[in-house]
Design a protein around this motif. Structure first.
Motif, mmCIF file in Angstrom:
data_model
loop_
_atom_site.group_PDB
_atom_site.id
_atom_site.type_symbol
_atom_site.label_atom_id
_atom_site.label_comp_id
_atom_site.label_asym_id
_atom_site.label_seq_id
_atom_site.Cartn_x
_atom_site.Cartn_y
_atom_site.Cartn_z
ATOM 1 N N VAL A 158 -5.682 -2.378 4.196
ATOM 2 C CA VAL A 158 -7.138 -2.471 4.300
ATOM 3 C C VAL A 158 -7.734 -1.952 2.999
ATOM 4 N N ARG A 159 -8.571 -2.755 2.366
ATOM 5 C CA ARG A 159 -9.121 -2.383 1.066
ATOM 6 C C ARG A 159 -10.642 -2.294 1.116
ATOM 7 N N ILE A 160 -11.145 -1.232 0.507
ATOM 8 C CA ILE A 160 -12.589 -1.016 0.443
ATOM 9 C C ILE A 160 -13.111 -1.646 -0.843
ATOM 10 N N ILE A 161 -14.112 -2.502 -0.709
ATOM 11 C CA ILE A 161 -14.682 -3.179 -1.863
ATOM 12 C C ILE A 161 -16.194 -2.969 -1.882
ATOM 13 N N TYR A 162 -16.785 -3.330 -3.020
ATOM 14 C CA TYR A 162 -18.228 -3.150 -3.178
ATOM 15 C C TYR A 162 -18.999 -4.455 -3.000
ATOM 16 N N GLY A 163 -18.293 -5.578 -3.013
ATOM 17 C CA GLY A 163 -18.964 -6.856 -2.859
ATOM 18 C C GLY A 163 -17.964 -7.986 -2.758
ATOM 19 N N VAL A 164 -18.447 -9.159 -2.399
ATOM 20 C CA VAL A 164 -17.576 -10.312 -2.199
ATOM 21 C C VAL A 164 -16.868 -10.718 -3.484
ATOM 22 N N GLN A 165 -17.464 -10.430 -4.641
ATOM 23 C CA GLN A 165 -16.816 -10.764 -5.904
ATOM 24 C C GLN A 165 -15.493 -10.016 -6.050
ATOM 25 N N ASP A 166 -15.450 -8.775 -5.580
ATOM 26 C CA ASP A 166 -14.202 -8.003 -5.608
ATOM 27 C C ASP A 166 -13.134 -8.682 -4.762
ATOM 28 N N ALA A 167 -13.542 -9.210 -3.617
ATOM 29 C CA ALA A 167 -12.597 -9.884 -2.728
ATOM 30 C C ALA A 167 -11.997 -11.111 -3.404
ATOM 31 N N VAL A 168 -12.823 -11.887 -4.071
ATOM 32 C CA VAL A 168 -12.346 -13.089 -4.765
ATOM 33 C C VAL A 168 -11.367 -12.719 -5.870
ATOM 34 N N GLN A 169 -11.689 -11.706 -6.633
ATOM 35 C CA GLN A 169 -10.824 -11.282 -7.738
ATOM 36 C C GLN A 169 -9.471 -10.784 -7.234
ATOM 37 N N MET A 170 -9.483 -10.002 -6.160
ATOM 38 C CA MET A 170 -8.224 -9.485 -5.612
ATOM 39 C C MET A 170 -7.340 -10.611 -5.105
#
Length: 376
Positions: A119-131
């Protein structure tokens, strides 16, 4: 703009101006005489109201209640359960920090992480795309929660062709529909509304007009500083006193009638509106977001065979009154669990999880007494 920020904040927190507006509020309230219940639908508004002690400045016959404006508070337990199941099954689940702490019917994503889930904590959807792009051999899910303020960014990314190993578990809610349903309700006894400025920056004032026409209840779109709130209360009382209800805009520096048309266009291309469940409360018409048929290839529910629905198990621990807090029916201290077994460091209910949750805000400010009620 950043250099001007201290000057702007100093203006919107000016105690002399606040005193002047408060005097005008009290003058109007004396003329109105009857009890007035105002509801806001934004956790940021609740923070300002509580942090600056605005309720203590208002006359006895004017009450401001917290409504369903905290995204974490209203995210259905079923959606959290689905995210937890995926995480425990080996899918990488990404979401925001406060959302990871909110429990479904059994556990939270944070609990799943403690059991070994990714489970990863992100700051926005852009982080999700990059990961997802960096690790093409893993399956990723973005738990997309929030209101119409965060939905446009997700829509933009989906329209930009996200990586094939990323899908979206969509749990967005549409603020105008939620507030509109509350406006039309005769159960809560609300006389006027402070609308969420963040949301209206995207949606504009226009979607609220149909609800206003049916209810003729005063509405003011408000900013988030102390003077914004006080001015909004004054504007609502003036509407009531003059018997001239309308949609009025206090937050003119950000909100317009049409809103952010580009953001709306992106959302309309990607999402349809459907009936949406507000946790612990009810299903609200046209309050939920659903990915359009053409985007089902990035729909987590389609990809993993998840069924939509409302949790059949208890959503909260025994005795919790979270739904009533969310709808402004009770104040946090009226819940028997508040600051006893349910605390910010160990939340049992969603309103104690997020910094936009009413219980968390009241607990942070160490409020254990009830606000005097002028109307229930």
């Amino acid at each position: 703009m950043s250099e001007d920020l201290p000057k702007i904040l100093k203006y919107y927190r000016n105690p002399t101006l606040a005193k002047s507006i408060t005097e005008k509020i009290n003058e109007l309230a004396r003329k109105i005489e009857e009890n007035i219940a105002i509801m806001h639908v934004c956790g940021s508004h609740e923070w300002t109201i509580t942090h600056y002690g605005i309720r203590a400045l208002l006359p006895e016959n004017v009450q401001v209640r917290a409504g369903p404006g905290c995204p974490v508070c209203i995210t259905p337990a079923k959606d959290i359960d689905d995210a937890v199941k995926l995480a425990l099954d080996g899918v990488v689940v990404m979401t925001y920090g406060d959302m990871s702490r909110s429990k479904g019917t059994k556990m939270s994503l944070q609990d799943a992480k403690a059991l070994g889930a990714d489970v990863r904590i992100i700051y926005g959807v852009q982080d999700a795309v990059q990961m997802a792009r960096k690790e093409p051999n893993k399956e990723f899910v973005f738990f997309a929660v929030g209101m119409d303020t965060t939905a446009p960014a997700t829509a933009y990314e989906i329209l930009s062709n996200v990586p094939p190993n990323l899908s979206f578990l969509v749990s967005y809610r549409y603020t105008p529909s939620i507030q509109g349903s509350v406006m039309e309700s005769n159960v809560l006894g609300i006389d006027a509304f402070i609308s969420a400025g963040h949301s209206a920056t995207i949606t504009g004032m226009k979607p609220y007009y149909e609800y206003f026409l049916r209810t003729k209840k005063p509405v003011v779109f408000s900013g988030f500083e102390p003077l914004d709130i006080l001015l909004s209360v004054y504007m609502l009382l003036r509407q009531i006193y003059e018997n001239k209800p309308k949609l009025e805009n206090e937050y003119t520096r950000a909100v317009t009638w049409e809103g952010n048309v580009k953001a709306q266009t992106a959302m309309e291309k990607v999402f349809d509106l459907e009936d949406g469940y507000v946790r612990g409360v009810a299903v609200f018409p046209k309050a939920g977001f659903r990915l359009k048929e053409e985007f089902k290839h990035v729909d987590t529910r389609e990809r993993y065979g998840l069924k939509k629905g409302i949790s059949t198990e208890d959503e909260y621990v025994t005795g919790a009154r979270c739904g009533e807090v969310v709808m402004g029916l009770i104040d946090p201290p009226e819940c028997p669990l508040y600051m006893k077994v349910c605390k910010p460091e160990d939340p049992k209910g969603a309103p104690m999880v997020s910094q936009e949750g009413t219980c968390w805000i009241w607990a942070h400010h160490k409020i254990t007494n009830l606000v005097p009620k002028c109307k229930r």
